[in-house]
Design an enzyme around this catalytic site. Structure first.
Site, PDB file in Angstrom:
ATOM      1  N   ASP A 351      -4.440  -6.337  -3.053  1.00 29.76           N
ATOM      2  CA  ASP A 351      -5.780  -6.341  -2.472  1.00 29.76           C
ATOM      3  C   ASP A 351      -6.656  -5.407  -3.286  1.00 29.76           C
ATOM      4  OD1 ASP A 351      -5.833  -8.000  -0.410  1.00 29.76           O
ATOM      5  OD2 ASP A 351      -5.564  -6.536   1.181  1.00 29.76           O
ATOM      6  N   LYS A 515     -34.975   1.655   4.627  1.00 30.20           N
ATOM      7  CA  LYS A 515     -33.974   1.332   3.588  1.00 30.20           C
ATOM      8  C   LYS A 515     -33.531  -0.110   3.787  1.00 30.20           C
ATOM      9  CE  LYS A 515     -29.403   2.506   5.450  1.00 30.20           C
ATOM     10  NZ  LYS A 515     -29.552   2.990   6.816  1.00 30.20           N
ATOM     11  N   THR A 625      -9.078 -10.662  -3.595  1.00 32.73           N
ATOM     12  CA  THR A 625     -10.072  -9.989  -2.755  1.00 32.73           C
ATOM     13  C   THR A 625     -10.963 -10.987  -2.029  1.00 32.73           C
ATOM     14  OG1 THR A 625     -11.950  -8.464  -2.809  1.00 32.73           O
ATOM     15  CG2 THR A 625     -11.614  -9.772  -4.765  1.00 32.73           C
ATOM     16  N   GLY A 626     -11.521 -10.546  -0.919  1.00 39.02           N
ATOM     17  CA  GLY A 626     -12.482 -11.383  -0.188  1.00 39.02           C
ATOM     18  C   GLY A 626     -13.888 -11.192  -0.733  1.00 39.02           C
ATOM     19  N   ASP A 800      38.013   5.136  -3.433  1.00 37.30           N
ATOM     20  CA  ASP A 800      37.058   4.522  -4.373  1.00 37.30           C
ATOM     21  C   ASP A 800      35.627   4.640  -3.874  1.00 37.30           C
ATOM     22  OD1 ASP A 800      39.005   3.791  -6.009  1.00 37.30           O
ATOM     23  OD2 ASP A 800      38.859   1.624  -5.720  1.00 37.30           O
TER      24      ASP A 800
END
Length: 994
Positions: A351, A515, A625-626, A800
């Site tokens: 991602d 803004k 990725t989206g 062993d």
């Protein structure tokens, strides 16, 4: 209802025959419930405990051991005298081993099934619906909601089904759908149809998905799908349909087990057939049946000798130690076998958000106007360091640090960033990091204000908690925020109305600070701010500003740009209508442009180095990725997946472009591509499938519910520590720090673990070859038993097992990350190695039999029988002249067995030293490079002395204490094995490896 997002609200209502104001009638509800079923995810039909237990016994080797245990148990019933204790120990020990293995197996299977159950936590308990039987809204259980229901959702609610929005009852409706789509910021919804029937979930802006959360606002919608038909339900079905494949090592051990069981069967039959003439020998009392039983016991001993019973325990221990080392590097392994799979990972699908990047939006560039001279305009451009929410970083101009406070434009820009903002920073004392409170974009602006420190606030003496918002607080004391005009889609901006604080001298009158998206804000600007004055905004100046924004938004950076502006003389408060968002555009007119900030989710510092490491190690990194394609490619160039000027036309695809390719080309694309953008979860699963068709071993990262099917399908599913419970339970590994570099460290550890496992698997198998040769030789030559099953089990499990476990601590090779990934099809034991083990095994077997024969023929305290008497001992009776003066009991003496067992154990300790390295001489790689191995050899020898010298153990194991001369003989027979292996290593180094 399929593709509800592409239909108008009227079409949706008429499809279900329902009115938005009244809702469904009780009769319709009943019909829909029968037709579509309840709104819940069905519980997973897991395997019963009994089925899981039975599954553990489907392995051939396990079945052979089980058969051996049953036969020994039956034979033990018929033993008489002292023998009975020893006879029962053997089946009991075998059964214990099998039970322990089965418990571990069942426990691991149970863990795997919890993933689907974890989806349940995203199911809402209740929902609010309008139905015709009540005038007002009513709360009902979410499972009773049916398609066609009119549902109301408000801030804080969990969406109860997949809903097509009919009307929004607030200025905006924001939804946090990160669990489903992985989008890091909340999404603004609307009611218009989305005409594309193939739209990805991110683009279905008029739909609410089951299990997601309403972050702000209120809306009414119609239920389109419920239960398994919802997006989260489809994910559940994909997970339920995904079968877990075995890891490469498990497959290898299965194949090895099958070959071994065939060989065992052949040898057992051969031993029987060779000795069929001896069934009537006098030693069996002349009874053919008892002779057959005796050789049956030898066949059982062979089966026990050939199967390395200690192997599963040693592998589990080695993997568990590996997981502890990985946990220290922040990689938490949930499924033990996957540790080894990491070693042959050839593709890592990662991602972008939070793994390759920090998932902490940060402003890295900004500009203000320097001067305007007619149509000529020059800008002051700044860059900002620091890639997290920590208020640490510098403002640079032409790569030199500057004081932001000396630029009037920056002071105003900082003021807008601080006031036109609802978020803040918070220092998390437990984690020791700064975290966002509020929207990621706004937090980036808060952090920028702290880095700029335009009023030179004294911050060095502050604690980290106080430091978080120190500079923002100073600005907020100068101006008082009266109210906010919320963001809306049509104007793509938001603003705050501020009045000067009483004590402040800085601001003269009320101001509006705005803004928003640059094109929208700049279109409403009539002026630009130059220093403290304002200058009319002309066409050429506007072009210059837009060209820089375009340049920042494309190319290498692909920054997300925000324009900041001021309305110097806003309308009076009382003249503004605040509950009508359509009027907001009018109030945000006649603006003065102040500046632009460009932000991005920055790559993590250490990622570029890790990607280079992957390249050196022959591992391809694919970013999934989206986000949109431009941003994705830009990040790929930044971190080194693509080089700066590389042509990426056939190496980067969007989900839509990928779907439009014919199937054969889709498969080919997965072979080349390193970047997939705008993808849906279903694409991830598809990409994994195509990669697997090329025999690639894929590691896939994910954090949302949507990633779970792909995580489950990939050989290594890697969930984020900050991810959802579903993703974690569907994965093999969890990254505690969400960091891509941790994956690379885990791959390195996986490679080292596999190399060590190869060494101890080979070590244990060569030991078993020796035991088989020993039993086969005694049976074929007609000698008395040299080793009995109880002794073999002791060697295989204990003596062993300890050195084998210690071999798991061998230091990794220095060039481990410079080699390409090993092929999952690479055999554990290739041709030459097979020959080596047969040679060493042959020596072990011959030495063991030789040690027993030496006692009969030559030992001072031995009977000094002839070779003929030894090989025909079964015909020994008082009346047989060939055995005159000889007590036939001597052939059952414990001394030869003790000699044989001591030689076997000593040779195995020498073999453990041989296994320090596959081809390096002991002179180059001395024993003390692995101090654990020396310790385990001492411990194994101590345990061997224990069963020789401490009562009642010698009686149980049918042994007798050895004296000094006998021990000297043991060493003479055992030590040559080191020379033999050194010779074979020398041949391998100089003649077989070129």
């Amino acid at each position: 209802m399929e593709a509800a997002h592409s239909k108008s609200t009227e079409e949706c209502l008429s499809y279900f025959g329902v009115s938005e104001t009244t809702g469904l009638t009780p009769d319709q509800v009943k019909r829909h419930l029968e037709k579509y079923g309840p709104n819940e995810l069905p519980a997973e039909e897991g395997k019963s405990l009994w089925e899981l237990v039975v599954e553990q016994f489907e392995d051939l080797l396990v079945r052979i051991l089980l058969l051996a245990a049953c036969i020994s148990f039956v034979l033990a019933w018929f033993e008489e005298g002292e023998e009975t204790v020893t006879a029962f120990v053997e089946p009991f020990v075998i059964l214990l081993i099998l039970i322990a293995n089965a418990i571990v197996g069942v426990w691991q299977e149970r863990n795997a099934e919890n993933a689907i159950e974890a989806l349940k936590e995203y199911e809402p308990e209740m929902g609010k619906v309008y139905r015709a039987d009540r005038k007002s809204v009513q709360r009902i259980k979410a499972r009773d909601i049916v398609p066609g229901d009119i549902v109301e959702v408000a801030v804080g609610d969990k969406v109860p089904a997949d809903i097509r929005i009919l009307s929004i009852k607030s200025t905006t409706l924001r939804v946090d759908q990160s669990i489903l789509t992985g989008e890091s910021v909340s999404v603004i919804k609307h009611t218009d149809p989305v005409p594309d029937p193939r739209a990805v979930n991110q683009d279905k802006k008029n739909m609410l998905f089951s299990g997601t959360n309403i972050a702000a606002g209120k809306a009414v919608g119609i239920v389109a799908t419920t239960g398994v038909s919802t997006e989260i339900g489809k994910i559940r079905d994909q997970m339920a349909a995904t079968e877990q494949d075995k890891t490469p090592l498990q497959q290898k051990l299965d194949e090895f087990g099958e070959q071994l069981s065939k060989v065992i069967s052949l040898i057992c039959v051969a031993v029987w057939l060779i000795n069929i003439g001896h069934f009537n020998d006098p030693v069996h009392g002349g009874s053919w049946f008892r002779g057959a039983i005796y050789y049956f016991k030898i066949a059982v001993a062979l089966a026990v000798a050939a199967i390395p019973e200690g192997l599963p325990a040693v592998i589990t221990t080695c993997l568990a130690l590996g997981t502890r080392r990985m946990a220290k590097k922040n990689a938490i392994v949930r499924s033990l076998p996957s540790v080894e799979t990491l070693g042959c990972t050839s593709v890592i699908c990662s991602d972008k958000t939070g793994t390759l990047t920090t998932n902490q939006m940060s402003v890295c560039k900004m500009f203000i106007i320097d001067k305007v001279d007619g149509d000529i305009c020059s800008l002051n451009e700044f860059s900002i360091t620091g890639s997290t929410y920590a208020p640490e970083g510098e403002v640079l101009k032409n790569d030199k640090p500057v004081r932001a406070g000396q630029y009037d434009g920056l002071v105003e820009l900082a003021t807008i960033c601080a006031l036109c903002n609802d978020s803040s920073l918070d220092f998390n004392e437990t984690k020791g990091v700064y975290e966002k409170v509020g929207e990621a974009t706004e937090t980036a602006l808060t952090t920028l204000v702290e880095k700029m420190n335009v009023f030179n606030t004294e911050v060095r003496s502050l604690s980290k908690v106080e430091r978080a918002n120190a500079c923002n607080s100073v600005i907020r004391q100068l101006m008082k925020k009266e109210f906010t005009l919320e963001f809306s889609r049509d104007r793509k901006s938001m603003s705050v109305y501020c009045s000067p604080a009483k004590s402040s001298r800085a601001a003269v009158g009320n101001k509006m600070f705005v803004k928003g998206a640059p094109e929208g804000v700049i279109d409403r600007c009539n002026y630009v701010r130059v220093g403290t004055t304002r200058v009319p905004l002309t066409g050429p100046v506007k072009e210059k500003i837009m060209s820089v924004i375009k340049e920042w938004g494309t190319g290498r950076d692909t920054l997300r740009c925000l324009a900041l502006a001021t309305r110097d003389t806003p309308p009076k408060r009382e003249e503004m209508v605040l509950d009508d968002s359509a009027k907001f555009m009018e109030y945000e007119m006649d603006l003065t442009f102040v500046g632009v900030v460009g932000m991005l989710d920055p790559p993590r510092k250490e990622v570029t180095g890790s990607i280079q490491l992957c390249r050196d190690a022959g591992i391809r990194v694919i970013m999934i990725t989206g986000d949109n394609k431009g941003t994705a490619i830009a990040i790929c160039r930044r971190i080194g997946i693509f080089s700066e000027n590389e042509e990426v036309a056939d190496r980067a695809y969007t989900g839509r472009e990928f779907d439009d390719l014919p199937l054969a080309e889709q498969r080919e694309a997965c072979r080349r591509a390193c970047c997939f953008a705008r993808v849906e979860p279903s694409h991830k699963s598809k990409i994994v499938e195509y990669l697997q068709s090329y025999d690639e071993i894929t590691a896939m990262t994910g954090d949302g519910v949507n990633d779970a099917p792909a995580l489950k399908k990939a050989e290594i599913g890697i969930a984020m520590g900050s991810g959802t419970a579903v993703a974690k339970t569907a994965s093999e590994m969890v990254l505690a720090d969400d960091n891509f570099s941790t994956i690379v460290a885990a791959v390195e550890e996986g490679r080292a673990i596999y190399n060590n496992m190869k060494q101890f698997i080979r070590y244990l198998i060569s030991s078993n070859v020796g035991e088989v040769v020993c039993i086969f030789l005694t049976a074929a030559l007609g000698l008395p038993e040299a080793l009995i099953p109880v002794q073999l089990l002791w060697v295989n499990l204990v003596t062993d097992g300890l050195p084998a476990t210690a071999l798991g601590f061998n230091p990794p090779d220095l060039d481990i990350m410079d080699r390409p990934p090993r092929s999952p099809k690479e055999p554990l034991i290739s041709g030459w190695l097979f020959f080596r083990y047969m040679a060493i095994g042959g020596y072990v077997g011959a030495a063991t039999v030789g040690a027993a024969a030496w006692w009969f023929l030559y030992a001072e305290d031995g009977p000094h029988v002839s070779y003929h008497q030894l090989t025909h001992f079964m015909q020994c009776t008082e009346h047989n002249p060939e055995f005159d003066g000889l007590d036939c009991e001597v052939f059952e003496a414990p001394e030869p067995m003790t000699m044989a067992l001591s030689v076997l154990v000593t040779i195995e300790m020498c073999n453990a030293l041989n296994s320090l390295s596959e081809n390096q001489s002991l002179l180059r790689m001395p024993p003390w490079v692995n101090i654990w191995l020396l310790g385990s050899i001492c411990l194994s020898m101590s345990l061997h002395f224990l069963i020789l010298y401490v009562d009642p153990l010698p009686m149980i194991f049918k042994l007798r204490a050895l004296d000094f001369t006998q021990w000297l003989m043991v060493l003479k027979i055992s030590l040559p094995v080191i020379g033999l292996d050194e010779l074979l290593k020398f041949i391998a180094r100089n003649y077989l490896e070129g």
